[in-house]
Every structure is written in structure tokens, then in C-alpha cells.
Design a protein around this motif. Structure first.
Motif, mmCIF file in Angstrom:
data_model
loop_
_atom_site.group_PDB
_atom_site.id
_atom_site.type_symbol
_atom_site.label_atom_id
_atom_site.label_comp_id
_atom_site.label_asym_id
_atom_site.label_seq_id
_atom_site.Cartn_x
_atom_site.Cartn_y
_atom_site.Cartn_z
ATOM 1 N N LEU A 7 0.808 -1.218 0.000
ATOM 2 C CA LEU A 7 0.000 0.000 0.000
ATOM 3 C C LEU A 7 0.844 1.272 0.000
ATOM 4 C CD1 LEU A 7 -2.810 -1.091 2.479
ATOM 5 C CD2 LEU A 7 -2.877 -1.067 -0.023
ATOM 6 N N THR A 8 2.107 1.181 0.403
ATOM 7 C CA THR A 8 2.980 2.361 0.374
ATOM 8 C C THR A 8 3.902 2.353 -0.841
ATOM 9 O OG1 THR A 8 4.694 1.274 1.716
ATOM 10 C CG2 THR A 8 2.982 2.504 2.896
ATOM 11 N N SER A 9 3.711 1.388 -1.735
ATOM 12 C CA SER A 9 4.644 1.222 -2.857
ATOM 13 C C SER A 9 4.514 2.354 -3.864
ATOM 14 C CB SER A 9 4.379 -0.114 -3.553
ATOM 15 O OG SER A 9 3.053 -0.147 -4.054
ATOM 16 N N PRO A 10 5.649 2.896 -4.329
ATOM 17 C CA PRO A 10 5.608 3.828 -5.462
ATOM 18 C C PRO A 10 5.184 3.074 -6.717
ATOM 19 C CG PRO A 10 7.710 3.951 -4.279
ATOM 20 C CD PRO A 10 7.009 2.719 -3.798
ATOM 21 N N VAL A 11 4.244 3.629 -7.450
ATOM 22 C CA VAL A 11 3.707 3.056 -8.702
ATOM 23 C C VAL A 11 3.471 1.542 -8.623
ATOM 24 C CG1 VAL A 11 4.638 4.878 -10.158
ATOM 25 C CG2 VAL A 11 6.027 2.883 -9.749
ATOM 26 N N GLY A 12 3.014 1.076 -7.475
ATOM 27 C CA GLY A 12 2.636 -0.327 -7.366
ATOM 28 C C GLY A 12 3.785 -1.310 -7.353
ATOM 29 N N GLY A 13 4.998 -0.866 -7.042
ATOM 30 C CA GLY A 13 6.158 -1.753 -7.027
ATOM 31 C C GLY A 13 6.223 -2.572 -5.751
ATOM 32 N N PHE A 14 5.704 -3.799 -5.798
ATOM 33 C CA PHE A 14 5.595 -4.654 -4.617
ATOM 34 C C PHE A 14 5.955 -6.079 -5.010
ATOM 35 C CE2 PHE A 14 2.425 -7.544 -2.406
ATOM 36 C CZ PHE A 14 3.161 -7.690 -1.242
ATOM 37 N N GLY A 15 6.800 -6.733 -4.205
ATOM 38 C CA GLY A 15 7.173 -8.116 -4.479
ATOM 39 C C GLY A 15 7.296 -8.913 -3.199
#
Length: 669
Positions: free
Chosen positions: A253-261
Motif C-alpha cells: 500500500l505504500t509502494s511507489p507506482v505499485g512496485g511490490f514483491g
């Protein structure tokens, strides 16, 4: 089920089996061959090699709209690697002449031997190996210990890969290096993404401090991707389900531009630490899991405009608060979400917010997009007090569904705008295309990619002095000749000629990737996007003549591999051919629909298509031409001595215009 868009693999190279092997299996980071596949990862199949199976994996991922990343290790190799055996001069040596092992965090990795990165010959070997993986379908590389390689080396390597595969992503693993090194590699080095270090910041104060930095840098130098855990750290589930869920939600939820892994096994609450030298259980198919929660997170950050490019992120909570509050506003300004995270999994905490200067009242955020009951909040005068349970995490919105462009519609429009900007960038300087609205560009590509490319070519021809919108109107009105050659599957049966200055537009009913390969020219790879009811990609205009091969990898049930011949024509025909070949052909036109296809060996006929005068009489469909004059034969009569004018006495040929045959004919004496 999870809705992930990238599969990221650890190194797949062979590793030491006896010599300098650490642990049960050896480390995947001790590569022995930079282009080989470890036989231990391959299923025994008499029909397919390990490389074949890897390509099957990438094809399957691409057919689902996903991408495949692999780890690359170019700071070191395993002992006895092919590189060490054949090029020991590329490796770092100790004062006593022994090879050096690398390390970090005061630990030396004795199973590795370190490379010395100052020889362009080594950079070429590395670049060649990465191009091999790109040809096998790899879309991006996680650059292990990337901060240990000098910036000039990365500049050279990345430029070589992106010259042929322009959409390749380089993800920097900078853990253990200085933040300045990460920033240099994201700017001067040419990388696009970097590992975030959020996974090792835990308290509310640490989270706020780090995210302030990461969000600020992500907005200007490259995306910081929040991995909730990595193979270098203890697993989240070791501290329980609530902790794992909290950390995954925080990272997403805090990821810049949806960058989550996240690392495989997170979804199954695997608690056993990953041992890269051994074998670790993943708790596969555990009944107690967070698969639905991760799927929900991925769908939210993939579809909601507040997690897209250009979204504005603002921390609302005090820097030392155990509750982290983040306001995300979409680039269009039509949607906002409020992220509330209690970083403490043991105690409830309060957060007081004052809605001064916000577009929406805090009390307007009535919908939890994670499908949870709303947290308790109380209003006191101009303030709102939130009470969050231990480990609670909320994504509050003013409406259940976003108002602005979202989901697949957003991705489609963004891809179309990128197609337009990349096409313009191939024929114009970046300054010439500054200020064009991406929404408008996407609309034009959706309406007609042919018209857009035709207008783009004219835009460049007029030095960008006529507005692109005006040129599009002229193209639609038929006032501008469209310098675009459109190739479809039916053209695979023929040689497609492309005149100079013309775009080559590829259209198909299925998604595809295309490769254009020609002698003495750089091979170019492109990926299709959706445009109208088709999938499209294009290759830029050329001015020089070249014979090329077009290869398509199609994501369809049939005809998955297609090849075709492309002939790029020269701006002017060669003025004189002094050494013509017997099988050379001449293609001529009179400019009003008549054509001739003649052998340079005048009078010779090789094919039913050869003719001295023919025409296609169908105005819309390519059909067999009607032949009016099949061939011509010529003799010279010199004092009664007849000599046929053919290839035997042909001195030279001039393609035209007009075309001319020069003969030296025997006249008796």
C-alpha cells in the motif's frame, strides 16, 4: 490466483557440485556458466533440453501477459567457472597472487571468486550473455550486488542490451552499498528500478523516515520496489500470521507506482528461513495461508489509479507515530485513498488527523478497499481520532470504485501513449515531442495506428513546425501520402518491400513479439500492444537498402512461430550494375498501374509472373496480374550478321529511370 505480473527467479546457472561447493547444493550465486541452465532445475525429457524448457516457461508467462526476471551475478562467479578457467586475467587477485573472494556485512563468501570490472572485453562477455537470456524471453534482470560494479561498466552493458531489447528492465540490488551508489546507478548507470529497504525498517518512526526518502527518490530517479522479504532475511511468518499480513500490506500500500514483491512461500506462511546453499520448505498448500489477502492487495495496486504513475504521496502522520498515515492522490486528481497502518502488532494506538488543506474531508473516507470493517474514529472539533487495533492496516477511499481511468483500460491507454512517444522518439529529438498529452496520443493510436505513424513521419519531415493534430487531420482527409507499410500474417508468404522513409507496421489478431534481423544492421526486438481490435508494433523508417528477416512469436493456439522476408529499398536505385547475375530480376512500373518483371538476361522467362507488361486489374485485392506482353526478344542486324542481345553479351545494366541494357554485340569483323 495471486495476480502477480512478474516472476523473478534466482540464478538458474549451474553451480559447483564438488569443487568449492558450500552446503548441500551449493549457492545459486556461484555461477559456473553465465548462459547455461543448471541440470538440477530441468525435468528429464527426451524431447526438450533445459534451455527449451526455460523458453517454454517464458513463452507461457508472456502468453498470460506476465514478465520473467532472473538474477544476474556479474560481480563474482563460483570457483572453477568457465570464465575463471578461460580468462583468469578478469579476476581480482590478492597481493600473494591468490584469487579474491567477495563479501559484505563483514562476511567473506568463500565459495565465490571476485571479478575485476575494468576491462571492456569482460563487459562484452557479460553483455553477450545477457542478450542470450533476452533471446530466451527474459524481460528483466535483478543485478546482484550491483553497487560493486562501477558505473561505466553498467552504462556499457545496459546500453548494449537496450540497443537490441529496448524494454529490458534492470533492477538494482543495492543492499550493503551506500544510498548514493543506488542513486548513481539509477541515474548515470541507466537502471530503472532498485530494491527498497523498507523490509528492514520496523517501527513507526523507522517506516516514516525511510518511506519519506524512498517516495521522494522514486518520484525523480527510479522506482524503489518494496519486497516484503528476501532470501537474505528471516521469514515474516516466523513471527506469525498477523506480522506477515501487516508487513505485506504495508509494503504494497505504500509502494511507489505499485512496485511490490514477495518471496515464494510468503503466501503459504512459510516460516523456515531460506538457505541458498540448501533446501528449504515452502509450506506449500498450507490450509493456513494469506493467498486471498495477497491476491486482493495485488488487484488493488494493479487497478486503482492512486497506485499508478504520477500519483501524489503525502505522509499525514507525525514522524514518530506508531501509526503511519499516507494520503495517495491519483495523477488525474479524481481519486484519493488514505492508508492507515499500525506498525505495532501488540498494542492498539490512536492517531489524530486534522483535515486542513485536504481535497476531501477525512470523514469522507468511508470505504475500506481491503473489505474490512471500518476502524473506529471519533470527531473532536476540527480533528478526527482514529483507533487502530494491533497490526491493523486499512486502505480507505471516498468511493467503492475509482472515478478516474483505472484497471486494464489504464494499462491499455498507457501502452498506446508509450507506443506513440517511442515512435516519435525514433525520428525526432526528445525536445520536439515535449508537452504532448498522453491521453490524446493514446486516443490517436486507438483510432488508427496507421494514420498516427503517417502523421508522425510528416511531422518529422516538416521539422515539427506543423502541429501534429493538424497533420492527423490532413492524413485522414487524404492530403498526405501515408508512408506506412502494413504487414499482416498473410504477408508471410511473400517478400514485403518497404520503400525508404516508410514505417513497417505489424498487425496481428493475437499478442506477439517481433524481431527484425538484417545483415550489417542491429537486430531490433519489439513487443505488441493493443490498438483498436488488433495488436500492433512497428519498426522505424530506414533510408538504406537491406534484406531482412521478420520473426514473430505469437501468443495464440496456432502459428506460434512465423518468419517472413522484408526488403528495405534504397532511396535511389544503384546507377549502374556492372556485374549483373543471370538470375537478377528487374521490377519496373509506368506509374499508371502497368508493370514489368524482367530478367536481366533479356528475353529469358523463369516464372509465370515474368512479363514485359502486366497489371493487377482488381482495385482492392492482390491477385495474379493480367499479362498483356509476356516477353521481348531483341537481335542486332549488322550487315546481315544477326546477334541475339542476351546475358552472354550484356556489358552493364542501369536500373533507371528509364532502365537500360548495354550490350557489346559481335558484328562479324
Amino acid at each position: 490466483k495471486l495476480g502477480c505480473r512478474v516472476i523473478h527467479l534466482l540464478p538458474v546457472h549451474p553451480t559447483p557440485t564438488t569443487y568449492a561447493r558450500f552446503g548441500r547444493f551449493g549457492s545459486p550465486y556461484a555461477a559456473l556458466d553465465l548462459t547455461a541452465v543448471d541440470p538440477a532445475l530441468v525435468e528429464f525429457d527426451k524431447r526438450a533440453t533445459g534451455i527449451d524448457q526455460f523458453c517454454e516457461l517464458t513463452y507461457a508467462a508472456h502468453s498470460l501477459g506476465a514478465r520473467v526476471f532472473i538474477d544476474i551475478v556479474i560481480n563474482h562467479t563460483g570457483w572453477g567457472s568457465s570464465l575463471q578457467e578461460n580468462h583468469p586475467e578478469f579476476f581480482l587477485k590478492n597481493p600473494d597472487g591468490s584469487f579474491t573472494s567477495p563479501g559484505a556485512w563483514e562476511t567473506v563468501w568463500e565459495d565465490l571468486v571476485e571479478l575485476e570490472q575494468h576491462d571492456v572485453k569482460l563487459w562484452d562477455i557479460i553483455a553477450d550473455s545477457l542478450i542470450v537470456w533476452c533471446k530466451r524471453g527474459v524481460d528483466g534482470f535483478r543485478c546482484d550486488a550491483g553497487y560493486k560494479i562501477p558505473v561505466p561498466a553498467w552504462q556499457y552493458i545496459i546500453a548494449r542490451i537496450q540497443n537490441e531489447f529496448p524494454e529490458t528492465i534492470f533492477l538494482l540490488e543495492g543492499l550493503g552499498g551506500a544510498w548514493e551508489a543506488t542513486e548513481n546507478l539509477l541515474t548515470d548507470g541507466g537502471m530503472q528500478w532498485a530494491y527498497s529497504e523498507l523490509f528492514q525498517n520496523y517501527s513507526g518512526k523507522e517506516v516514516a523516515w525511510y518511506l519519506d526518502y524512498a517516495n521522494r527518490r522514486s518520484s525523480c530517479i527510479g522506482a524503489y520496489v518494496h519486497y516484503s522479504e528476501t532470501h537474505d532475511n528471516s521469514r515474516l511468518a516466523e513471527k506469525g500470521r498477523a506480522w506477515s499480513l501487516l508487513r505485506n500490506r504495508l509494503c504494497a500500500l505504500t509502494s511507489p507506482v505499485g512496485g511490490f514483491g514477495f518471496t515464494c512461500g510468503v503466501e503459504w506462511l512459510a516460516a523456515e528461513k531460506i538457505r541458498v546453499h540448501g533446501c528449504t520448505g515452502l509450506n506449500w498448500d498450507s490450509a493456513d495461508n494469506i493467498v486471498p489477502e495477497l491476491a486482493q492487495l495485488n488487484k488493488l495496486i494493479s487497478d486503482h489509479p492512486c497506485f499508478f504513475d504520477g500519483a501524489k504521496l503525502a505522509r499525514l502522520s507525525p514522524p514518530d507515530s506508531p501509526i503511519y498515515a499516507l494520503l495517495r492522490e491519483s495523477a488525474e486528481g479524481k481519486d484519493s485513498v488514505l492508508i492507515l497502518v499500525n506498525t505495532d502488532v501488540e498494542k492498539s494506538h490512536l492517531l489524530t488527523l486534522t483535515p486542513t488543506g485536504l481535497k476531501f474531508e477525512i470523514s469522507d473516507f468511508q470505504f475500506d478497499l481491503l473489505g474490512q470493517p471500518l476502524s473506529q474514529f471519533d470527531r473532536e472539533k476540527a480533528e478526527i481520532i482514529f483507533t487502530l487495533a494491533p497490526g491493523a492496516c486499512h486502505c480507505l477511499a471516498t468511493a467503492q470504485k475509482p472515478v478516474g481511468l483505472c484497471g486494464e483500460n489504464y494499462r491499455r491507454a498507457r501502452a498506446q501513449a508509450a507506443f506513440a512517444i517511442q515512435s516519435l522518439g525514433k525520428i525526432l529529438s526528445a525536445e520536439s515531442i515535449d508537452g504532448l498529452d498522453w491521453h490524446w496520443l493514446a486516443e490517436q493510436v486507438e483510432l488508427s495506428p496507421e494514420n498516427f505513424l503517417a502523421a508522425a513521419g510528416e511531422f518529422a519531415a516538416r521539422d515539427a513546425k506543423t502541429p501534429l493534430s493538424d497533420l492527423l487531420h490532413e492524413v485522414e482527409a487524404g492530403k498526405i501520402f501515408p508512408r506506412v507499410v502494413t504487414w499482416t500474417l498473410i504477408d508471410a508468404r511473400r517478400v514485403t518491400p518497404v520503400p525508404p522513409g516508410h514505417w513497417l507496421l505489424i498487425e496481428d489478431s493475437a499478442p506477439f513479439r517481433a524481431e527484425l534481423r538484417s545483415r550489417n544492421e542491429n537486430t531490433i526486438h519489439v513487443q505488441s500492444i493493443a490498438g483498436g481490435d488488433r495488436h500492433i508494433a512497428c519498426f522505424e523508417p530506414r533510408e538504406s537498402a537491406a534484406e531482412a528477416e521478420l520473426f514473430l512469436e505469437r501468443y495464440a493456439a496456432a502459428s506460434q512461430k512465423i518468419s517472413a522476408s522484408i526488403r528495405f529499398l534504397a532511396l535511389d536505385p544503384q546507377s549502374t550494375i556492372c556485374n549483373p547475375q543471370a538470375d537478377d530480376l528487374v521490377l519496373l512500373t509506368n506509374g499508371i498501374g502497368g508493370m514489368a518483371r524482367l530478367c536481366v538476361d533479356l528475353g529469358r522467362v523463369n516464372s509465370k509472373y515474368d512479363c514485359a507488361l502486366g497489371a493487377n486489374l482488381n482495385p482492392t485485392v492482390p491477385v495474379d496480374r493480367h499479362v498483356f506482353v509476356k516477353r521481348i526478344r531483341v537481335w542486332v542486324n549488322a550487315d546481315g550478321f544477326l546477334s541475339p542481345l542476351d546475358f552472354k553479351n550484356l556489358a552493364s545494366f542501369h536500373p533507371g529511370s528509364p532502365a537500360a541494357w548495354d550490350f557489346v554485340a559481335n558484328a562479324g569483323d
